[in-house]
Design a protein around this motif. Structure first.
Motif, PDB file in Angstrom:
ATOM      1  N   PHE A  31       0.824  -1.208   0.000  1.00 28.96           N
ATOM      2  CA  PHE A  31       0.000   0.000   0.000  1.00 28.96           C
ATOM      3  C   PHE A  31       0.861   1.262   0.000  1.00 28.96           C
ATOM      4  CE2 PHE A  31      -3.336  -2.898   1.676  1.00 28.96           C
ATOM      5  CZ  PHE A  31      -4.221  -2.729   0.615  1.00 28.96           C
ATOM      6  N   LYS A  32       2.009   1.226   0.681  1.00 29.38           N
ATOM      7  CA  LYS A  32       2.913   2.379   0.651  1.00 29.38           C
ATOM      8  C   LYS A  32       3.440   2.613  -0.758  1.00 29.38           C
ATOM      9  CE  LYS A  32       4.714   2.231   5.387  1.00 29.38           C
ATOM     10  NZ  LYS A  32       5.911   1.970   6.197  1.00 29.38           N
ATOM     11  N   ILE A  33       3.841   1.527  -1.409  1.00 30.88           N
ATOM     12  CA  ILE A  33       4.349   1.633  -2.774  1.00 30.88           C
ATOM     13  C   ILE A  33       3.249   2.153  -3.701  1.00 30.88           C
ATOM     14  CG2 ILE A  33       5.140   0.284  -4.767  1.00 30.88           C
ATOM     15  CD1 ILE A  33       6.641  -1.501  -2.714  1.00 30.88           C
ATOM     16  N   GLY A  34       2.036   1.653  -3.528  1.00 24.14           N
ATOM     17  CA  GLY A  34       0.911   2.125  -4.342  1.00 24.14           C
ATOM     18  C   GLY A  34       0.663   3.609  -4.152  1.00 24.14           C
ATOM     19  N   GLU A  35       0.732   4.077  -2.915  1.00 32.18           N
ATOM     20  CA  GLU A  35       0.533   5.489  -2.623  1.00 32.18           C
ATOM     21  C   GLU A  35       1.617   6.341  -3.279  1.00 32.18           C
ATOM     22  OE1 GLU A  35      -1.596   8.603  -1.146  1.00 32.18           O
ATOM     23  OE2 GLU A  35      -2.126   6.505  -0.892  1.00 32.18           O
ATOM     24  N   LEU A  36       2.863   5.903  -3.185  1.00 35.93           N
ATOM     25  CA  LEU A  36       3.958   6.642  -3.823  1.00 35.93           C
ATOM     26  C   LEU A  36       3.800   6.681  -5.344  1.00 35.93           C
ATOM     27  CD1 LEU A  36       7.011   5.383  -1.738  1.00 35.93           C
ATOM     28  CD2 LEU A  36       6.013   7.672  -1.720  1.00 35.93           C
ATOM     29  N   LEU A  37       3.413   5.559  -5.930  1.00 38.58           N
ATOM     30  CA  LEU A  37       3.195   5.530  -7.373  1.00 38.58           C
ATOM     31  C   LEU A  37       2.071   6.474  -7.780  1.00 38.58           C
ATOM     32  CD1 LEU A  37       3.542   1.758  -8.303  1.00 38.58           C
ATOM     33  CD2 LEU A  37       4.958   3.640  -9.082  1.00 38.58           C
ATOM     34  N   ARG A  38       1.002   6.483  -7.005  1.00 41.08           N
ATOM     35  CA  ARG A  38      -0.125   7.364  -7.310  1.00 41.08           C
ATOM     36  C   ARG A  38       0.317   8.822  -7.273  1.00 41.08           C
ATOM     37  NH1 ARG A  38      -3.690   6.153  -3.324  1.00 41.08           N
ATOM     38  NH2 ARG A  38      -3.980   4.144  -4.300  1.00 41.08           N
ATOM     39  N   GLU A  39       1.113   9.188  -6.278  1.00 40.49           N
ATOM     40  CA  GLU A  39       1.605  10.564  -6.180  1.00 40.49           C
ATOM     41  C   GLU A  39       2.482  10.916  -7.385  1.00 40.49           C
ATOM     42  OE1 GLU A  39       3.660  11.002  -2.485  1.00 40.49           O
ATOM     43  OE2 GLU A  39       1.860  10.637  -1.292  1.00 40.49           O
ATOM     44  N   LYS A  40       3.383  10.013  -7.751  1.00 40.09           N
ATOM     45  CA  LYS A  40       4.273  10.269  -8.891  1.00 40.09           C
ATOM     46  C   LYS A  40       3.482  10.371 -10.189  1.00 40.09           C
ATOM     47  CE  LYS A  40       8.405   9.411  -6.872  1.00 40.09           C
ATOM     48  NZ  LYS A  40       9.396  10.404  -6.686  1.00 40.09           N
ATOM     49  N   LEU A  41       2.505   9.476 -10.376  1.00 44.18           N
ATOM     50  CA  LEU A  41       1.733   9.487 -11.613  1.00 44.18           C
ATOM     51  C   LEU A  41       0.818  10.698 -11.691  1.00 44.18           C
ATOM     52  CD1 LEU A  41       0.864   5.710 -12.029  1.00 44.18           C
ATOM     53  CD2 LEU A  41       2.499   7.060 -13.339  1.00 44.18           C
ATOM     54  N   ASP A  42       0.281  11.142 -10.564  1.00 46.74           N
ATOM     55  CA  ASP A  42      -0.543  12.350 -10.572  1.00 46.74           C
ATOM     56  C   ASP A  42       0.268  13.539 -11.046  1.00 46.74           C
ATOM     57  OD1 ASP A  42      -2.882  11.163  -9.834  1.00 46.74           O
ATOM     58  OD2 ASP A  42      -2.752  11.727  -7.714  1.00 46.74           O
ATOM     59  N   ALA A  43       1.508  13.631 -10.621  1.00 46.76           N
ATOM     60  CA  ALA A  43       2.372  14.726 -11.062  1.00 46.76           C
ATOM     61  C   ALA A  43       2.649  14.612 -12.565  1.00 46.76           C
ATOM     62  CB  ALA A  43       3.672  14.707 -10.278  1.00 46.76           C
ATOM     63  N   GLU A  44       2.842  13.398 -13.061  1.00 43.00           N
ATOM     64  CA  GLU A  44       3.114  13.197 -14.486  1.00 43.00           C
ATOM     65  C   GLU A  44       1.898  13.505 -15.350  1.00 43.00           C
ATOM     66  OE1 GLU A  44       5.911  12.369 -16.200  1.00 43.00           O
ATOM     67  OE2 GLU A  44       6.990  12.616 -14.321  1.00 43.00           O
ATOM     68  N   PHE A  45       0.702  13.161 -14.868  1.00 43.57           N
ATOM     69  CA  PHE A  45      -0.510  13.346 -15.664  1.00 43.57           C
ATOM     70  C   PHE A  45      -1.142  14.712 -15.488  1.00 43.57           C
ATOM     71  CE2 PHE A  45      -0.776   8.568 -15.458  1.00 43.57           C
ATOM     72  CZ  PHE A  45      -0.423   8.390 -16.785  1.00 43.57           C
ATOM     73  N   ASP A  46      -0.580  15.533 -14.627  1.00 44.15           N
ATOM     74  CA  ASP A  46      -1.165  16.846 -14.367  1.00 44.15           C
ATOM     75  C   ASP A  46      -1.085  17.742 -15.597  1.00 44.15           C
ATOM     76  OD1 ASP A  46      -2.486  18.666 -12.711  1.00 44.15           O
ATOM     77  OD2 ASP A  46      -0.603  19.693 -12.258  1.00 44.15           O
ATOM     78  N   ILE A  47       0.046  17.736 -16.297  1.00 45.74           N
ATOM     79  CA  ILE A  47       0.229  18.587 -17.480  1.00 45.74           C
ATOM     80  C   ILE A  47      -0.754  18.203 -18.592  1.00 45.74           C
ATOM     81  CG2 ILE A  47       1.868  19.234 -19.302  1.00 45.74           C
ATOM     82  CD1 ILE A  47       4.065  18.988 -17.134  1.00 45.74           C
ATOM     83  N   PRO A  48      -0.878  16.928 -18.963  1.00 44.54           N
ATOM     84  CA  PRO A  48      -1.858  16.590 -20.004  1.00 44.54           C
ATOM     85  C   PRO A  48      -3.297  16.935 -19.592  1.00 44.54           C
ATOM     86  CG  PRO A  48      -0.315  14.791 -19.735  1.00 44.54           C
ATOM     87  CD  PRO A  48      -0.048  15.770 -18.639  1.00 44.54           C
ATOM     88  N   ARG A  49      -3.614  16.826 -18.310  1.00 40.71           N
ATOM     89  CA  ARG A  49      -4.965  17.191 -17.862  1.00 40.71           C
ATOM     90  C   ARG A  49      -5.224  18.669 -18.090  1.00 40.71           C
ATOM     91  NH1 ARG A  49      -4.557  14.200 -12.277  1.00 40.71           N
ATOM     92  NH2 ARG A  49      -4.948  12.092 -12.943  1.00 40.71           N
ATOM     93  N   LYS A  50      -4.241  19.490 -17.752  1.00 43.01           N
ATOM     94  CA  LYS A  50      -4.399  20.932 -17.963  1.00 43.01           C
ATOM     95  C   LYS A  50      -4.549  21.236 -19.446  1.00 43.01           C
ATOM     96  CE  LYS A  50      -1.919  22.478 -13.861  1.00 43.01           C
ATOM     97  NZ  LYS A  50      -0.711  23.126 -13.344  1.00 43.01           N
ATOM     98  N   TRP A  51      -3.738  20.581 -20.262  1.00 46.69           N
ATOM     99  CA  TRP A  51      -3.792  20.787 -21.699  1.00 46.69           C
ATOM    100  C   TRP A  51      -5.161  20.392 -22.236  1.00 46.69           C
ATOM    101  CZ3 TRP A  51      -4.408  17.312 -25.767  1.00 46.69           C
ATOM    102  CH2 TRP A  51      -4.141  17.818 -27.037  1.00 46.69           C
TER     103      TRP A  51
END
Length: 74
Positions: A31-51
């Motif tokens: 669950f810790k690893i999943g949480e870290l991955l979610r945080e990293k992926l949210d940062a990566e997908f933030d730019i395409p969402r804004k676009w």
């Protein structure tokens, strides 16, 4: 005889407890690893969402302008 039986039961109980603790700690780590991955992926997908959001706003604005101009009937 009874001492050996009690020792065997205690050994089994301890081994079961050890296995349960290992399983629990494994789930915690997953669950810790999943949480870290979610945080990293949210940062990566933030730019395409804004676009995508900006493009959607532009398209919506153009549709309104076309309706006002009478290009689209409805």
């Amino acid at each position: 005889m009874q001492d050996q039986t009690i020792k065997k039961i205690a050994t089994v109980a301890i081994n079961i407890t050890k296995a349960l603790v290992i399983i629990y700690l494994g789930f915690v780590e997953v669950f810790k690893i999943g949480e870290l991955l979610r945080e990293k992926l949210d940062a990566e997908f933030d730019i395409p969402r804004k676009w995508a959001s900006q493009n959607y706003s532009i398209l919506k604005k153009r549709l309104v302008e076309q309706k006002i101009a009478g290009v689209i009937e409805n």
